[in-house]
Design an enzyme around this catalytic site. Structure first.
Site, PDB file in Angstrom:
ATOM      1  N   ASP A  48       0.846  -1.201   0.000  1.00  0.00           N
ATOM      2  CA  ASP A  48       0.000   0.000   0.000  1.00  0.00           C
ATOM      3  C   ASP A  48       0.881   1.251   0.000  1.00  0.00           C
ATOM      4  O   ASP A  48       1.677   1.464   0.908  1.00  0.00           O
ATOM      5  CB  ASP A  48      -0.873  -0.012   1.258  1.00  0.00           C
ATOM      6  CG  ASP A  48      -1.831   1.167   1.302  1.00  0.00           C
ATOM      7  OD1 ASP A  48      -2.984   0.998   0.857  1.00  0.00           O
ATOM      8  OD2 ASP A  48      -1.433   2.249   1.761  1.00  0.00           O
ATOM      9  N   TYR A  53       2.704   9.974  -0.177  1.00  0.00           N
ATOM     10  CA  TYR A  53       3.818   9.445   0.613  1.00  0.00           C
ATOM     11  C   TYR A  53       5.164   9.785  -0.032  1.00  0.00           C
ATOM     12  O   TYR A  53       6.210   9.678   0.624  1.00  0.00           O
ATOM     13  CB  TYR A  53       3.742   7.918   0.777  1.00  0.00           C
ATOM     14  CG  TYR A  53       2.507   7.376   1.439  1.00  0.00           C
ATOM     15  CD1 TYR A  53       1.590   8.210   2.087  1.00  0.00           C
ATOM     16  CD2 TYR A  53       2.240   6.013   1.436  1.00  0.00           C
ATOM     17  CE1 TYR A  53       0.447   7.685   2.679  1.00  0.00           C
ATOM     18  CE2 TYR A  53       1.106   5.493   2.039  1.00  0.00           C
ATOM     19  CZ  TYR A  53       0.209   6.329   2.644  1.00  0.00           C
ATOM     20  OH  TYR A  53      -0.919   5.810   3.234  1.00  0.00           O
ATOM     21  N   LYS A  78      -2.869   5.961  -4.030  1.00  0.00           N
ATOM     22  CA  LYS A  78      -3.985   6.865  -3.714  1.00  0.00           C
ATOM     23  C   LYS A  78      -3.763   8.221  -4.365  1.00  0.00           C
ATOM     24  O   LYS A  78      -2.623   8.700  -4.437  1.00  0.00           O
ATOM     25  CB  LYS A  78      -4.104   7.058  -2.192  1.00  0.00           C
ATOM     26  CG  LYS A  78      -4.032   5.772  -1.413  1.00  0.00           C
ATOM     27  CD  LYS A  78      -4.198   5.967   0.089  1.00  0.00           C
ATOM     28  CE  LYS A  78      -3.837   4.692   0.829  1.00  0.00           C
ATOM     29  NZ  LYS A  78      -2.396   4.487   1.024  1.00  0.00           N
ATOM     30  N   HIS A 111      -7.676   9.732  -1.571  1.00  0.00           N
ATOM     31  CA  HIS A 111      -7.020   9.680  -0.266  1.00  0.00           C
ATOM     32  C   HIS A 111      -7.814  10.375   0.851  1.00  0.00           C
ATOM     33  O   HIS A 111      -7.924   9.857   1.956  1.00  0.00           O
ATOM     34  CB  HIS A 111      -5.626  10.300  -0.396  1.00  0.00           C
ATOM     35  CG  HIS A 111      -4.638   9.800   0.606  1.00  0.00           C
ATOM     36  ND1 HIS A 111      -3.300   9.703   0.354  1.00  0.00           N
ATOM     37  CD2 HIS A 111      -4.796   9.360   1.874  1.00  0.00           C
ATOM     38  CE1 HIS A 111      -2.680   9.221   1.419  1.00  0.00           C
ATOM     39  NE2 HIS A 111      -3.566   9.016   2.361  1.00  0.00           N
TER      40      HIS A 111
END
Ligand code: A2P
Length: 283
Positions: A48, A53, A78, A111
């Site tokens: 994931d 990120y 996401k 997200h």
């Protein structure tokens, strides 16, 4: 369920491995690439990540280093907050594919439901975003689509215009943070609940009053928490960059928490922090 490669089945029939490997707060570069490679070697088959990120490139490197066959892996990313609306969803999804070095992803999520940039017109932005995601799904570039941090009100607004129902809602779930209403509503609409921060983003290790369970079951607090998540029917996404922890976090299939201990953990409110308010995040 007997190991991390066992599956849950999404509403469209796609199979999703029952534990995923989390990469939030894993820095881009060697750390992320090696964590992902190690996780795959240890037996995780579900990774994931997210545009936000900033580590999609390294996650992709880790996947390639592992030597695993792409089709044996389930990869999620996401859509980040500034990329809502139709055109940017499509172009940023293509960028994610490029960064990951993949030609499809298994799961793509919105997200956050109501980011700063779209705070006043979030319903319209989500509706357009979702249309783009539905098209990418229909084109075969994504095997499943879903959302993250969506509360019933955000889901209900999405359903006003959605042709395809989201298959997943990924929210913060850990002992004491059970988000009952969101879970109930999401399940009623056919979604699987993924648990991010299943260890309370590390805060579970400060919770003194659940530590006795560790000696009772002969398992670490991390393993107890991940097991709780599985028995709740959630799909936990534990994050680690440490090889030993990565391995031990999926060693959770040889014991079972009693109903009483499950209830105790669910009711340990606040020991590992609560859920964020997605309408008021500073991003
Ligand atoms: P590290 O990456 O150094 O192992 P969450 O999955 O809820 O977001 O929690 C992640 C946090 O918990 C990270 O700080 C991670 O640190 C730590 N962590 C993950 N697994 C374990 C474990 N088995 N024992 C102790 N800490 C862990």
């Amino acid at each position: 369920m007997t190991n991390a490669t066992d599956f849950l089945t999404l509403s469209n029939g796609v199979k999703i491995p029952s534990i995923g490997f989390g990469t939030w707060q894993t820095p881009e570069g060697e750390a992320a690439a090696e964590a992902v490679r190690t996780a795959i070697e240890a037996g995780y088959r579900h990774i994931d990540t997210a545009q936000a990120y900033g580590n999609e490139k390294s996650v992709g490197d880790g996947i390639r280093r592992s030597g695993i066959n792409r089709d044996d892996l389930f990869v999620t990313t996401k859509l980040t907050n500034d990329n809502h609306t139709y055109e940017i969803t499509k172009s940023s999804f293509e960028q994610s594919l490029k960064d990951l070095g993949l030609d499809y992803v298994d799961l793509f999520l919105i997200h956050w439901p109501r980011p700063m940039k779209f705070r006043d017109n979030w319903q319209k932005a989500n509706s357009e975003t979702w249309k783009a995601m539905e098209e990418l799904y229909e084109d075969g570039k994504i095997r499943a689509i879903g959302v993250s941090n969506f509360m019933p009100l955000h889901l209900s607004a999405l359903f006003d215009t959605a042709k395809i129902a989201p298959m997943v809602n990924q929210i913060r779930l850990c002992p004491g943070c059970t988000q009952d209403e969101v879970v109930r509503y999401s399940r009623e609409k056919g979604m699987i609940l993924e648990a991010y921060s299943p260890l309370g983003t590390g805060r579970i290790f400060d919770a003194d009053d659940i530590r006795f369970l560790s000696s009772k079951y002969g398992k670490s607090i991390a393993q107890i928490s991940i097991r709780w998540s599985l028995q709740m029917g959630f799909l936990p996404l534990p994050k680690s960059v440490n090889e030993e922890r990565i391995r031990s976090n999926i060693d959770v299939f040889d014991f079972e928490l009693s109903d009483e201990d499950m209830e105790f953990l669910s009711g340990s409110t606040g020991v590992a922090g609560g859920a964020p308010d997605p309408d008021n995040m500073p991003f």
